[in-house]
Enzyme design. Structure first.
Site, short mmCIF file in Angstrom:
data_model
loop_
_atom_site.label_atom_id
_atom_site.label_comp_id
_atom_site.label_asym_id
_atom_site.label_seq_id
_atom_site.Cartn_x
_atom_site.Cartn_y
_atom_site.Cartn_z
N LYS A 117 -65.72 -6.73 -51.10
CA LYS A 117 -65.88 -5.55 -52.31
C LYS A 117 -64.65 -4.79 -52.54
O LYS A 117 -64.57 -4.21 -53.53
CB LYS A 117 -67.05 -4.63 -52.03
CG LYS A 117 -68.50 -5.45 -52.15
CD LYS A 117 -69.58 -4.44 -51.97
CE LYS A 117 -71.10 -5.23 -52.01
NZ LYS A 117 -72.03 -4.13 -51.77
N ASP B 143 -74.12 -1.07 -57.50
CA ASP B 143 -75.03 -0.64 -56.35
C ASP B 143 -75.32 0.72 -56.37
O ASP B 143 -76.54 0.99 -56.16
CB ASP B 143 -73.93 -0.63 -55.06
CG ASP B 143 -73.67 -2.27 -54.48
OD1 ASP B 143 -74.61 -2.99 -54.95
OD2 ASP B 143 -72.63 -2.44 -54.02
P1 NAP Z 1 -71.09 -1.11 -43.82
O1 NAP Z 1 -70.03 -1.02 -44.40
O2 NAP Z 1 -70.76 -2.12 -42.45
O3 NAP Z 1 -71.73 0.19 -43.01
C1 NAP Z 1 -72.60 0.08 -41.81
C2 NAP Z 1 -72.82 1.63 -41.47
O4 NAP Z 1 -73.90 1.58 -40.62
C3 NAP Z 1 -71.58 2.37 -40.79
O5 NAP Z 1 -71.92 3.77 -41.31
C4 NAP Z 1 -71.92 2.58 -39.45
O6 NAP Z 1 -71.37 3.26 -38.75
C5 NAP Z 1 -73.48 2.35 -39.38
N1 NAP Z 1 -74.09 1.57 -38.12
C6 NAP Z 1 -73.92 0.37 -37.99
N2 NAP Z 1 -74.65 0.10 -36.83
C7 NAP Z 1 -75.01 1.10 -36.20
C8 NAP Z 1 -75.44 1.50 -35.12
N3 NAP Z 1 -75.91 0.55 -34.18
N4 NAP Z 1 -75.80 2.84 -34.92
C9 NAP Z 1 -75.40 3.68 -35.59
N5 NAP Z 1 -74.83 3.33 -36.93
C10 NAP Z 1 -74.60 2.50 -37.07
O7 NAP Z 1 -72.46 -1.68 -44.49
P2 NAP Z 1 -73.13 -1.64 -45.70
O8 NAP Z 1 -72.52 -2.64 -46.57
O9 NAP Z 1 -72.98 -0.18 -46.05
O10 NAP Z 1 -74.52 -2.10 -45.24
C11 NAP Z 1 -75.38 -1.21 -44.80
C12 NAP Z 1 -77.11 -1.51 -44.70
O11 NAP Z 1 -77.30 -1.70 -46.11
C13 NAP Z 1 -77.24 -3.09 -44.37
O12 NAP Z 1 -78.34 -3.26 -43.67
C14 NAP Z 1 -77.43 -3.73 -45.67
O13 NAP Z 1 -78.11 -5.07 -45.56
C15 NAP Z 1 -77.85 -2.86 -46.74
N6 NAP Z 1 -77.54 -2.82 -48.06
C16 NAP Z 1 -78.82 -3.02 -48.83
C17 NAP Z 1 -78.46 -3.06 -50.17
C18 NAP Z 1 -79.86 -3.34 -51.15
O14 NAP Z 1 -79.56 -3.66 -52.30
N7 NAP Z 1 -80.77 -3.06 -50.65
C19 NAP Z 1 -77.19 -2.97 -50.64
C20 NAP Z 1 -76.16 -3.10 -49.92
C21 NAP Z 1 -76.41 -2.79 -48.51
P3 NAP Z 1 -70.16 3.31 -38.09
O15 NAP Z 1 -69.14 4.04 -39.31
O16 NAP Z 1 -70.13 4.74 -36.90
O17 NAP Z 1 -69.56 2.23 -37.61
#
Ligand code: NAP
Length: 268
Positions: free
Chosen positions: A65, A101
């Site tokens: 992205k 998004d």
């Molecule tokens: P990302 O950029 O990888 O960000 C992940 C976030 O989660 C970071 O803030 C990370 O913290 C935190 N995190 C990950 N594992 C963790 C843990 N074990 N304990 C505490 N914090 C943790 O991912 P993203 O693209 O934002 O996606 C995040 C989630 O949203 C996913 O589950 C994805 O499937 C969902 N999502 C849904 C939609 C929808 O349309 N419904 C759209 C986009 C995303 P750190 O910075 O500390 O690593």
């Protein structure tokens, strides 16, 4: 025939093809939506493939992205503010990038009758999804608190929101007195995708609050189950997925998307 796709790595589990193909069929559009796996190291070649094969537009997912931005000819102000593109359209050989998004998430709240102005919104996580949501909600005058495991990432995001003229503070990912004051709590980490418990309890949460988890598979994470048990209204990430797709459709085709058909396809 018009051609659309989702690119990223992985794309095998994406529900976007089912949602968009159902929509195309419903309105009688001669179009198909494909899954095209593209790794970060193959982005340039992947985009050339899409151009050579006359794709009209595509969605962009993890991990591309942000990396796709330098390859685009125009980027919308929304995508620039967020710093990421999830939707591209190709017109006369030029690539236009946008981000649906944040607006998709906003739409999912508005259609459920929730307003944002002056509301206390707590965002758990500071990754890509959190960024899109934070930038969009702050532009609608919500007051944000961003909490992240890596606190410095929450600080960077909150400072970006402030630079854009919004209201935001930050902290570590833990429970505190904010639980009693939150209007909308948004869980944006992947915790719960495999049924894991959230690191802290929601004990003391304001009963009038809406609790959202961006995860839609499983439909109810332990986090969302707890919020429900405590009497809060809840919503999973399916509506966000739907509305980011609806807005992408409208960006590509300049026409109204068949929302209920697309929603049914996602539920199926
Ligand atoms: P990302 O950029 O990888 O960000 C992940 C976030 O989660 C970071 O803030 C990370 O913290 C935190 N995190 C990950 N594992 C963790 C843990 N074990 N304990 C505490 N914090 C943790 O991912 P993203 O693209 O934002 O996606 C995040 C989630 O949203 C996913 O589950 C994805 O499937 C969902 N999502 C849904 C939609 C929808 O349309 N419904 C759209 C986009 C995303 P750190 O910075 O500390 O690593």
């Amino acid at each position: 025939m018009m051609k659309y796709a989702i690119i990223g790595d992985p794309v095998t589990h994406s529900l976007s093809p089912a949602m968009h193909n159902a929509g195309f069929k419903a309105v009688g559009l001669d179009a198909q939506y494909h899954r095209i796996p593209v790794k970060m190291s193959e982005l340039k070649e992947g985009l050339q493939f899409l151009k050579d094969n006359n794709y009209n537009g595509w969605n962009v997912t993890y991990p591309l992205k942000e990396a796709i931005i330098p390859f685009l000819d125009h980027v919308s102000s929304a995508a620039l503010a967020i710093g990421a593109v999830n939707t591209v359209k190709a017109v006369d050989g030029l690539l236009y990038g946008h981000n649906t998004d944040g607006e998709g998430f906003l739409q999912s709240l508005l259609t459920k009758g929730h307003s944002l102005k002056g509301k206390n919104i707590v965002i758990l996580g500071a990754g890509g999804a959190a960024k899109a949501i934070a930038v969009t909600l702050a532009a609608h005058q919500a007051v944000l608190t961003i909490l992240n495991r890596n606190e410095s990432k929450a600080k960077v995001l909150a400072e970006k929101i402030r630079e854009l003229g919004g209201k935001a503070s930050w902290g570590e990912l833990n429970s505190d007195k904010w639980l009693q004051e939150v209007d909308v709590l948004i869980q944006t980490t992947p915790i719960g995708m495999k049924g894991e418990k959230f690191p802290f309890s929601l004990e003391g949460i304001a009963l009038s609050s809406l609790v959202v988890d961006l995860i839609y598979h499983p439909a109810r994470t332990p986090f969302l189950e707890e919020a429900e048990l405590r009497g809060c209204a809840t919503m999973n990430g399916l509506e966000m997925l739907l509305y980011q797709g609806v807005l992408a459709w409208e960006y590509w085709l300049n026409s109204e998307a068949p929302i209920s058909v697309m929603h049914r396809a996602l539920l199926a």
